[in-house]
Structure formats: C-alpha cells, structure tokens
Write a protein that holds these residues in place. Structure first.
Motif, PDB file in Angstrom:
ATOM      1  N   GLU A 277       6.294   5.788  -2.222  1.00 34.65           N
ATOM      2  CA  GLU A 277       7.866   5.447  -2.187  1.00 34.65           C
ATOM      3  C   GLU A 277       8.590   5.802  -3.737  1.00 34.65           C
ATOM      4  O   GLU A 277       9.632   6.357  -3.681  1.00 34.65           O
ATOM      5  N   THR A 278       7.844   4.981  -4.620  1.00 30.68           N
ATOM      6  CA  THR A 278       8.450   4.866  -5.745  1.00 30.68           C
ATOM      7  C   THR A 278       8.028   5.508  -6.903  1.00 30.68           C
ATOM      8  O   THR A 278       8.493   5.907  -8.091  1.00 30.68           O
ATOM      9  N   GLY A 279       6.745   6.081  -6.816  1.00 25.90           N
ATOM     10  CA  GLY A 279       5.876   6.658  -7.953  1.00 25.90           C
ATOM     11  C   GLY A 279       5.497   5.899  -8.925  1.00 25.90           C
ATOM     12  O   GLY A 279       4.594   6.373  -9.808  1.00 25.90           O
ATOM     13  N   LEU A 280       5.602   4.432  -8.625  1.00 24.48           N
ATOM     14  CA  LEU A 280       4.967   3.335  -9.648  1.00 24.48           C
ATOM     15  C   LEU A 280       3.718   2.951  -9.029  1.00 24.48           C
ATOM     16  O   LEU A 280       3.878   2.642  -7.668  1.00 24.48           O
ATOM     17  N   ASP A 281       2.563   2.894  -9.603  1.00 24.06           N
ATOM     18  CA  ASP A 281       1.518   2.457  -8.949  1.00 24.06           C
ATOM     19  C   ASP A 281       1.484   0.903  -9.244  1.00 24.06           C
ATOM     20  O   ASP A 281       1.485   0.206 -10.339  1.00 24.06           O
ATOM     21  N   PRO A 282       1.374   0.302  -7.996  1.00 21.49           N
ATOM     22  CA  PRO A 282       1.435  -1.208  -8.209  1.00 21.49           C
ATOM     23  C   PRO A 282       0.141  -1.956  -8.435  1.00 21.49           C
ATOM     24  O   PRO A 282       0.079  -3.306  -8.549  1.00 21.49           O
ATOM     25  N   GLY A 283      -1.111  -1.221  -8.771  1.00 27.38           N
ATOM     26  CA  GLY A 283      -2.300  -1.643  -9.110  1.00 27.38           C
ATOM     27  C   GLY A 283      -2.815  -2.362  -7.932  1.00 27.38           C
ATOM     28  O   GLY A 283      -3.424  -3.710  -8.066  1.00 27.38           O
ATOM     29  N   PHE A 284      -2.966  -1.877  -6.651  1.00 31.41           N
ATOM     30  CA  PHE A 284      -3.759  -2.493  -5.646  1.00 31.41           C
ATOM     31  C   PHE A 284      -4.970  -2.124  -5.406  1.00 31.41           C
ATOM     32  O   PHE A 284      -5.337  -1.054  -5.225  1.00 31.41           O
ATOM     33  N   PHE A 285      -6.044  -3.114  -5.686  1.00 31.27           N
ATOM     34  CA  PHE A 285      -7.428  -3.058  -5.583  1.00 31.27           C
ATOM     35  C   PHE A 285      -7.818  -3.509  -4.227  1.00 31.27           C
ATOM     36  O   PHE A 285      -7.870  -4.571  -4.027  1.00 31.27           O
ATOM     37  N   VAL A 286      -8.143  -2.690  -3.161  1.00 31.22           N
ATOM     38  CA  VAL A 286      -8.435  -3.023  -1.973  1.00 31.22           C
ATOM     39  C   VAL A 286      -9.996  -3.246  -1.843  1.00 31.22           C
ATOM     40  O   VAL A 286     -10.666  -2.638  -1.440  1.00 31.22           O
ATOM     41  N   VAL A 287     -10.159  -4.520  -2.372  1.00 26.40           N
ATOM     42  CA  VAL A 287     -11.647  -4.653  -2.543  1.00 26.40           C
ATOM     43  C   VAL A 287     -12.288  -5.434  -1.505  1.00 26.40           C
ATOM     44  O   VAL A 287     -13.587  -5.871  -1.182  1.00 26.40           O
ATOM     45  N   GLY A 288     -11.218  -6.237  -0.876  1.00 22.28           N
ATOM     46  CA  GLY A 288     -11.797  -7.271   0.238  1.00 22.28           C
ATOM     47  C   GLY A 288     -11.596  -8.733  -0.249  1.00 22.28           C
ATOM     48  O   GLY A 288     -11.557  -8.800  -1.318  1.00 22.28           O
TER      49      GLY A 288
ATOM     50  N   ASN B 233      -1.650  -5.980  -9.380  1.00 16.32           N
ATOM     51  CA  ASN B 233      -1.137  -6.418 -10.673  1.00 16.32           C
ATOM     52  C   ASN B 233       0.272  -6.817 -10.410  1.00 16.32           C
ATOM     53  O   ASN B 233       1.045  -6.213  -9.831  1.00 16.32           O
ATOM     54  N   PRO B 234       0.484  -8.252 -10.469  1.00 18.89           N
ATOM     55  CA  PRO B 234       1.666  -8.862 -10.315  1.00 18.89           C
ATOM     56  C   PRO B 234       2.848  -8.042 -10.985  1.00 18.89           C
ATOM     57  O   PRO B 234       3.966  -7.758 -10.293  1.00 18.89           O
ATOM     58  N   ALA B 235       2.981  -7.820 -12.151  1.00 18.90           N
ATOM     59  CA  ALA B 235       4.155  -7.257 -12.720  1.00 18.90           C
ATOM     60  C   ALA B 235       4.210  -5.860 -12.390  1.00 18.90           C
ATOM     61  O   ALA B 235       5.521  -5.472 -12.289  1.00 18.90           O
ATOM     62  N   ASP B 236       3.263  -5.002 -12.064  1.00 21.24           N
ATOM     63  CA  ASP B 236       3.415  -3.558 -11.612  1.00 21.24           C
ATOM     64  C   ASP B 236       4.057  -3.607 -10.289  1.00 21.24           C
ATOM     65  O   ASP B 236       4.834  -2.844  -9.937  1.00 21.24           O
ATOM     66  N   VAL B 237       3.432  -4.555  -9.201  1.00 24.75           N
ATOM     67  CA  VAL B 237       3.974  -4.511  -7.899  1.00 24.75           C
ATOM     68  C   VAL B 237       5.671  -5.083  -7.878  1.00 24.75           C
ATOM     69  O   VAL B 237       6.413  -4.460  -7.077  1.00 24.75           O
ATOM     70  N   THR B 238       5.856  -6.060  -8.742  1.00 24.57           N
ATOM     71  CA  THR B 238       7.380  -6.504  -8.918  1.00 24.57           C
ATOM     72  C   THR B 238       8.059  -5.260  -9.530  1.00 24.57           C
ATOM     73  O   THR B 238       9.329  -4.838  -9.014  1.00 24.57           O
ATOM     74  N   GLN B 239       7.548  -4.464 -10.604  1.00 23.07           N
ATOM     75  CA  GLN B 239       8.531  -3.293 -10.923  1.00 23.07           C
ATOM     76  C   GLN B 239       8.720  -2.327  -9.897  1.00 23.07           C
ATOM     77  O   GLN B 239       9.626  -1.748  -9.982  1.00 23.07           O
ATOM     78  N   ALA B 240       7.562  -2.069  -8.966  1.00 24.91           N
ATOM     79  CA  ALA B 240       7.704  -0.983  -8.277  1.00 24.91           C
ATOM     80  C   ALA B 240       8.808  -1.625  -7.015  1.00 24.91           C
ATOM     81  O   ALA B 240       9.426  -0.725  -6.649  1.00 24.91           O
ATOM     82  N   MET B 241       8.827  -2.646  -6.775  1.00 25.35           N
ATOM     83  CA  MET B 241       9.763  -3.015  -5.818  1.00 25.35           C
ATOM     84  C   MET B 241      11.091  -3.173  -6.307  1.00 25.35           C
ATOM     85  O   MET B 241      12.127  -2.934  -5.654  1.00 25.35           O
ATOM     86  N   ALA B 242      11.317  -3.472  -7.496  1.00 23.44           N
ATOM     87  CA  ALA B 242      12.507  -3.236  -8.267  1.00 23.44           C
ATOM     88  C   ALA B 242      12.839  -1.860  -8.087  1.00 23.44           C
ATOM     89  O   ALA B 242      14.114  -1.621  -7.986  1.00 23.44           O
ATOM     90  N   LYS B 243      12.111  -1.110  -8.706  1.00 27.68           N
ATOM     91  CA  LYS B 243      12.316   0.592  -8.685  1.00 27.68           C
ATOM     92  C   LYS B 243      12.917   0.990  -7.309  1.00 27.68           C
ATOM     93  O   LYS B 243      13.986   1.669  -7.074  1.00 27.68           O
ATOM     94  N   GLY B 244      12.130   0.747  -6.246  1.00 38.67           N
ATOM     95  CA  GLY B 244      12.533   0.735  -4.721  1.00 38.67           C
ATOM     96  C   GLY B 244      13.939   0.245  -4.505  1.00 38.67           C
ATOM     97  O   GLY B 244      14.588   0.882  -3.770  1.00 38.67           O
ATOM     98  N   ALA B 245      14.100  -1.029  -5.044  1.00 43.80           N
ATOM     99  CA  ALA B 245      15.396  -1.615  -4.599  1.00 43.80           C
ATOM    100  C   ALA B 245      16.511  -0.604  -5.237  1.00 43.80           C
ATOM    101  O   ALA B 245      17.689  -0.451  -4.457  1.00 43.80           O
ATOM    102  N   ARG B 246      16.239  -0.367  -6.484  1.00 52.10           N
ATOM    103  CA  ARG B 246      17.363   0.623  -6.924  1.00 52.10           C
ATOM    104  C   ARG B 246      17.667   2.029  -6.353  1.00 52.10           C
ATOM    105  O   ARG B 246      18.621   2.173  -6.252  1.00 52.10           O
TER     106      ARG B 246
ATOM    107  N   LYS C 271       0.844  -1.127  -0.079  1.00 54.75           N
ATOM    108  CA  LYS C 271      -0.123   0.023  -0.097  1.00 54.75           C
ATOM    109  C   LYS C 271       0.818   1.353   0.021  1.00 54.75           C
ATOM    110  O   LYS C 271       0.428   2.144  -0.340  1.00 54.75           O
ATOM    111  N   GLY C 272       2.070   0.995   0.551  1.00 53.01           N
ATOM    112  CA  GLY C 272       2.930   2.288   0.539  1.00 53.01           C
ATOM    113  C   GLY C 272       3.753   2.378  -0.547  1.00 53.01           C
ATOM    114  O   GLY C 272       4.729   3.403  -0.512  1.00 53.01           O
ATOM    115  N   LEU C 273       4.099   1.409  -1.459  1.00 57.48           N
ATOM    116  CA  LEU C 273       4.957   1.671  -2.903  1.00 57.48           C
ATOM    117  C   LEU C 273       4.801   2.612  -3.591  1.00 57.48           C
ATOM    118  O   LEU C 273       5.882   3.121  -4.060  1.00 57.48           O
ATOM    119  N   LYS C 274       3.554   3.123  -4.101  1.00 59.74           N
ATOM    120  CA  LYS C 274       3.359   4.062  -4.858  1.00 59.74           C
ATOM    121  C   LYS C 274       3.979   5.317  -4.374  1.00 59.74           C
ATOM    122  O   LYS C 274       4.564   6.259  -5.103  1.00 59.74           O
TER     123      LYS C 274
END
Length: 835
Positions: free
Chosen positions: A79-90, A151-164, A74-77
């Motif tokens: 921190e990184t500026g990339l939206d991980p595509g998290f839909f908090v729908v329950g 979104n699996p690809a988006d959250v992975t890319q967001a974590m990768a950007k955060g790691a960099r 929930k905090g990745l966007k």
C-alpha cells in the motif's frame, strides 16, 4: 506565523504506533484528520519496543485486535511502498508443566472462536525443528506460525505514510497544552517545540485548533493528559528491560541452512527470546520492576532509557541459558531499559473518556505494537459509525472508577507487569492493593472462610472455604479444571436450592433517578415498560445501534422517582452513559432529571432458598409478621420498605438464583448489624453464606443472562432471547436499529456431558459435525442436573430445544444439548412460592 491547520474533524494526539494507526484508519473512513506529535514520530516507547506480535491473548476483544494488526501489517508494504520489517517467523510458547498446557488449551478455545490459527507441538517435535532448544523438561508448546516480529519504527512510518496518502495531516514538534470543550467542538491549545541543546523546549509559537473529536494516544505522557482533561487515566509506565547478545556461533551455523527461529517464549521462566543479527534478544518479565513517571514525564526525558539492573533479571537470564545452552558463553552486546505503559488489568484503555464529549482515549498499551493496527481499526469504527463490530466494553476507560488513585494504579501496574507470564487461571484473583473497598461485614465473612475476589475495587466473596485456611489458600486453590474451591461452591449452590443462602451483593451499582422528566426519559431510555409504583421490572438500555448497552433492574419508588440497579463491575461505565443520555434528553426539551450514584450508600444482601421467608419472619418488625412477606402483601417483582430489627430495609422481591428470595438493600453503615441479626436466627433454617461462583452456576440453570457475558454491544436484546423484556408497542432508543438488525444468532442454554474433572469457563467453541457454529459466553456446573452447563450464541436454526451440539474443552469435543430457557423450574413455581 504558523501554517498549522487550525480546524479538523479529528485530532489525534501522539505519534507512536497507536496514534499513527488511529490517524490512518480515521482518514481511511473519510474523516479530515490531523495527528500532532510533541517530538518525533516513534520517540516514545515505540522506538525501544522489541516489536513482537503475539496473537496469544485470553481476552476475546484483544484477540480480535491483535489478529487484525497482524493481517494489516502484512499489507502495508504494497500500500505504501515502505517495508514495515515484518518477519513472519512464528511464535512458540513453551510449557514446562501440565498446568501451563491446560492454560494453552483454554486459550485455544478463545483463539478458535476468534479464528486465530494455532498448533500444538510435542517436545519431540520442538527438538526436531529447533535443535538448539532444550526440550527434555517440557510438556509441549503452542505454536502460532503466522505471527512473529516487526520493526516498530518502520511500521509506524509506514502507517504514517499511509495516513498521509489517505489525506491525513501529520505535524511534529507541537505539544498540546490545553483542552476546552465549547459545546460542539474542542479548542486545543498547542505550542511549537524545538530542540535546544538536546532538550525539547517550547517556543513562542502557539496556536489553537478547533476539532470536533480528539483522540489521545499519549503513551508515557498519559498522566499529563489526565491533568489537562481533569480526569483519571490509570496508565502508568513500568520499567521493561531486555538485552541483546553477541552472535551465538551455534545459531550462526544453524542459520546457514535454516530459517529463523520463531519468537520463543518460556512462560514458566518468564521471558521471550528472538533472533537478532546472529545473536539473541532476551526480554524478561521479572518481579520488582518499578513504575515510573507516576506524576508525569520530566521535560528532560525524550528518547531516553533507564540504567540496566542486571541483578533483577539474573534468574531469568540463567533460565534462558538453560533453555538455549549454546548461549552460555555469548557476551552481551546491548541493553535497553525503558518505560512501557501498563494498566491495572493489563488491557489498554480504548474508548470514550469518562465525563467528556467527543474525547477518546487510546492509552495504557503494554503491547502497543501488537495492538496498534487493531486499535486504530476498531476505535475508528466506534467514532465514525457509533459502535465497533465487536464489543469493546472490556477495554472501555470507564471500567476503572473514580475511586482509583495514583498509588493504586502504580502498584497494580507493577503487579501486572510481573504477571505477564504467570498462569492466567480463569479464577485468578490478584493480590496487590487489597483489601481496599470493603463492605461492613467483610471481617465477619472472612472469619467464616470467605475467599474474596475484587470487583471494581470491592471485596466480594467468591466462595467460602475452610475457616482455618492459610492466607494464601485461594492462590493454591486455582486450576483450569475443578479446583479446590469447587466442592465448596457445590455445597453453597445446594444450600440455596434446598435451604437458604445469603450473598453479599453490596457491589451492585445503584442510581437514584428522579424529577419531573424522569419517567418520560426512562421510558425512552429503556426497552421494557416501566413498572408501577411499588413494583420492579427488568429492562435494558440500548445503544444507538440497537445492541445491549446496560441491564437495569428498575424499582419505582414514587411516580417520578426510580431506583436503578445494575452490574457492580460497571459503575462508572453505567453512570457516564446514564448522565450523558439524560443531559441529551433535557437539551432536547425533556423535563428536569436528577441522577445520583448511590452505590456506596446502600449495602445489599441477596437471600434466597425455600427457607428464606421463614427466616426473615423471625426478624421482621411488623404488626402482622406472619403475612408481611406473603404473596398477597409482598408479591414477586415488587418492593417494600420494611424493618429488620433496627435496620430500615428497601426489600426487593427478586432472586438472581431462581429461588424464593429477596434483595435486602440497607443503609451501608448498618451492614454489620444486619448481617449479625440474620445469622442470629439463620443456622436453624440451614442458612449458608454463598459466594459469586455458586451464584453464577445457579443463574445459568435459570438461563438468566449476565451483562458482560451474554449481554453486550455486539448482540441485540432479541438475539439475546429477551423478547419478553422488550415492549415493541412503545418507542425507545435503538428500537429501529434493533429491528433492522434482525436475528443473526440466538442465545441458548446448553447442558453438557463434559469431562469428569472440569467445567466450561464460557470461552469455548460450540460445534456441529466438526464445524464451529457458535461460542459459549458463560459456563459452569449445574447442581440440579449433575452435569456441566453453559450459555452462549449459535446460529438461529440451531437454537431449538433438543438440538444436539458439541462443546470443545481441552481439545476434545463433548456432547451438549440445547435446553428450553430456564431448564430449572421453568414455571417459576419456586420463586413465586407463598407461605
């Protein structure tokens, strides 16, 4: 020439969600970190994952991992500026039966102790909120409003950007081809890969990377990793298919004025569903999904899929139409059938690799998106700080021993996939690949009605049911309340308290430690004083953080020869720690030490009860059989080599049940002979075969802690109430950290006035005036007190005997009282009895 960085502190191999999360958290901890991916980030199972984030899990450690992931994403966007595509729908988990609701209520206890918010909904409430869902055949549902999908690809890319951003290096198109340990670092040989005609092929560009630590997060390629490392990793993919429908007009109309549906799970129908662009994604967990890539992923398989097998999921698809009737006339738009890794018990492999230094595994993630963030967080703690803030032993790669084969892992992983949505009873025993490891008396015990459980591959009687029971009796004897096996366990417990019982404990882990350096090593390795020759002692090996790593019963055979007994479920786990610790000791100048795992050489029968001595007198061979077992010749907490008939026995006078008794360690090949010999005189003494469940109840009446329950890497021996087994006059591993930690909580025994039809399982929260103040780690029924019993941890100020608390079971609070340790026979008069 390559410009690849060739020296790092931590090298992460694998660029899926798990690998990028680990790289992120290692970099955040300040470690110089590089991640290598043989193809593109997310090109493994990550790209075709459905992206669900279920908080629901019956494991305490995994619940914490999932909880961290959900909050972290929930905090990745920001921190990184990339939206991980998290839909908090329950997440709505429906139940068609009361048994399923009982499961949810037991889960609720685990979730509550981990701080995971959830709600219970009635069928009427479900229908009012989501009218497209059919509810007339439901009992209710469990609702997590705070999770959803990503979104699996988006959250992975967001974590990768955060790691960099944190300083990590990420390199794509580099494949690891070899690992070599050089005493204080790894040399990792890598090859540059390139696309050629749609295939990924090696180039002539090679390099060697020097890394202090290596983490493998290789997903579907775990078998290749295992071969490169020379170890076994029981992570093998299983096919998972899901389908995407065309837009559902009823859903499209609903969404004009309403938010998204939660992720829907009909556990009894074995599927999940979520919205996707006006339609539905249906993901079934059907019977018959095959394991794939048992010996490695073909070079030609990249971001590929398998052919869909709609016939295999027909039953689940029809039940989806039943649950959401508007979907009946909606066509299919897309389908996916890809590999997802599993392990034999469904939990990932996270922690140090067996037999290797500074090699860490993060493999076998069947819910990799959900677990990625938390795995990165807790594994980074283990690597950088020495331990995680929670006990990660239940996920340790060494929980599976060297006896495991590819076929075993494949078949168990297939079973695990099919069991994702089955009822997960606490007394569940899965049937695939059994029996495999059996003690010699297995057939004798089976003929007596033994219903077996599996511990580290060993068949071990859980209880003895009807002798004429059908083969599937135990399957139908399970429940979240008092099941059909319960009266049998009660009678077994009473037999040990009143006459005598025999327990097959051959699965115990056993090590022989000897040599000129053995005594000094074990004295520093464990926290209690070592026993004299011929005596035994209970002691603990600590972590460097001062918490409990392993429990040992140490039998001193000779001046520098010791027989160590530990829990049967943890053979490889204990062996690895013992061997590495001894190697370190010798490297620092300690004397030579020989260590041998002799688990499969010695069988064990634990006999206990007031008639135990009288029975053994009839079969012992000695010049004076009337006194050989007396307190004078064979006192409590001692060992003797005796002969029972023609069987040489290493007899240890100790009983985990708190009665007069002995453990009879014998050459395992004589196990059937000794079993028959004991039974030839047993019945006239009231001998009864006893299983593990009755033993578990009895040890709680004596407040005996169990490793993996009360004892673990999140509590010190002093917090566990084991002061009498800690010799503070000597130096031992972890002592300073143990004392520095102090007492954060205390282990207590509780007698509980619970419901008439159920006992606690050891997962329940402990309360005072509506506030949660602790949690149970064990639970059961006390035959001595005629009520429920449990052990667990509470705030230190509440550990005083007589303190009145409450335990939550089935969503209700039940009165409980802290008892003095060993509420049954606190003076140990029965276990010391002479005769």
């Amino acid at each position: 020439m390559t410009t690849l960085k060739t020296e790092v502190r931590a090298l992460v191999v694998g660029g899926g969600a798990v690998g990028t999360a680990i790289a992120y958290h290692l970099a955040k901890a300040g470690w110089d970190t590089m991640l290598l991916e043989r193809d593109e980030l997310t090109s493994g199972s990550t790209w075709h994952a459905a992206g669900l984030l279920p908080l629901f899990n019956m494991s305490y450690a995994t619940t914490h991992i999932h909880k961290y992931s959900v909050e972290f994403y929930k905090g990745l966007k920001d921190e990184t500026g990339l939206d991980p595509g998290f839909f908090v729908v329950g997440n709505l988990r429906m139940a068609q039966t009361q048994e399923r609701m009982d499961e949810y209520m037991l889960y609720s206890a685990t979730a509550e102790t981990a701080g995971v918010y959830h709600e219970f909904l009635t069928p009427k409430e479900i229908k009012e909120r989501w009218p497209l869902v059919r509810t007339e055949d439901l009992k209710g549902a469990l609702f997590h409003p705070q999770d959803g999908y990503i979104n699996p690809a988006d959250v992975t890319q967001a974590m990768a950007k955060g790691a960099r951003q944190l300083g990590a290096t990420i390199e794509r198109k580099w494949q690891v081809d070899g690992y070599a340990w050089r005493g204080d670092h790894w040399e990792v040989t890598v090859t540059r890969m390139e696309d050629r005609g749609g295939n990924l092929v090696p180039t002539g560009d090679r390099a060697t990377i020097r890394a202090e630590h290596v983490v493998t997060a290789t997903g579907n390629h775990a078998q290749r990793t295992a071969r490169l490392l020379g170890i076994r990793i029981p992570a093998i993919p299983v096919e998972h298919q899901y389908v995407v429908t065309e837009p559902d007009p009823a859903l499209v109309e609903w969404r004009k004025t309403n938010p998204q549906h939660p992720v829907l799970r009909d556990a009894d129908a074995k599927w999940y569903v979520r919205e996707e662009r006006g339609g539905w994604i249906l993901g079934p967990y059907e019977e018959g999904a095959p394991a794939r890539f048992q010996y490695g992923v073909p070079d030609s398989f990249r971001a590929d899929l398998f052919p869909l097998d709609l016939d295999r999921i027909e039953k689940e698809y029809m039940s989806f139409i039943h649950r959401i009737p508007s979907s009946e006339h909606v066509g299919l738009k897309d389908d996916f059938n890809g590999p997802i890794c599993y392990t034999p018990d469904g939990n990932p492999l996270v922690g140090p690799a067996p037999g290797l230094r500074n090699m860490w595994l993060a493999e076998g993630f069947s819910f990799g998106i959900t677990a990625a963030g938390g795995t990165g967080y807790y594994l980074a703690q283990m690597m950088t700080e020495g331990e995680a803030e929670i006990d990660m032993a239940s996920l340790d790669p060494k929980r599976f021993g060297g006896w495991m084969t590819t076929e075993y892992a494949s078949r168990k992983n297939e079973e695990c996939y099919a069991h994702v949505f089955i009822l997960h009873h606490p007394d569940e025993e899965r049937e695939a690949c059994r029996p495999l490891r059996t003690a010699p008396a297995y057939d004798r015990q089976k003929a007596m009605g033994a219903q077996f459980g599996q511990v580290n591959g060993w068949e071990r009687p859980n209880y003895y049911g009807p002798k004429d029971a059908p083969a599937d009796y135990d399957h139908f004897a399970r429940s979240f309340r008092r099941a059909a096996w319960w009266p049998y366990a009660v009678e077994e417990a009473r037999a040990i308290r009143n006459t005598v019982g025999i327990i097959d404990a051959s699965a115990f882990t056993k090590h022989l430690v000897s040599g000129p350096g053995a005594t000094a090593f074990l004295d520093h390795f464990t926290c209690n004083r070592l026993p004299n020759v011929g005596r035994i002692n209970l002691t603990y090996a600590l972590t460097d953080h001062g918490t409990t790593r392993t429990e040992y019963t140490i039998v001193r055979l000779k001046e520098n020869e010791y027989y160590l007994i530990s829990a049967g479920a943890w053979t490889a786990y204990d062996s690895d720690f013992l061997l590495k610790s001894a190697e370190d000791w010798m490297a620092q100048g300690g004397g030579h030490i020989d260590i041998h795992d002799v688990t499969t050489q010695w069988g064990v029968y634990a006999m206990a009860g007031p008639n135990c001595r009288a029975l053994l007198k009839e079969i012992v061979r000695d010049a004076d059989p009337d006194t050989v077992l007396s307190n004078k010749r064979f006192p409590w907490l001692s060992y003797r080599d005796i002969e029972l008939g023609m069987c040489p026995v290493r007899a240890v006078r100790v009983a985990y049940t708190g009665e007069l008794g002995w453990e009879l360690h014998h050459p395992i090949e004589m196990g059937r002979y000794l079993w028959d010999l004991i039974w030839s005189v047993g019945e006239k003494h009231g001998l009864k075969p006893v299983g593990a469940r009755a033993q578990n109840w009895l040890r709680q009446e004596k407040s005996y802690r169990a490793f993996g329950n009360e004892l673990g890497r999140d509590a010190t021996p002093l917090e566990g109430g084991l002061d009498r087994f800690v010799d503070l006059s000597k130096d031992f591993r972890g002592k300073a950290k143990m004392l520095e930690t102090g007492i954060r909580f205390r282990c207590v025994t509780l007698l509980i006035d619970g419901p008439a039809d159920a006992d606690p399982w050891g997962r329940e929260g402990i309360f005072l005036n509506g506030e949660r103040v602790g949690r149970l780690t064990s639970g059961g029924y006390s035959v001595a007190f005629g009520k429920q019993i449990g052990m667990g941890y509470v705030r230190p100020d509440l550990a005083t005997p007589g303190t009145r608390l409450q335990v939550r079971m089935f969503r209700e609070l039940w009165n409980a009282e802290v008892t003095p340790d060993s509420p049954y026979d606190p003076e140990n008069a029965r276990i010391r009895a002479d005769g």
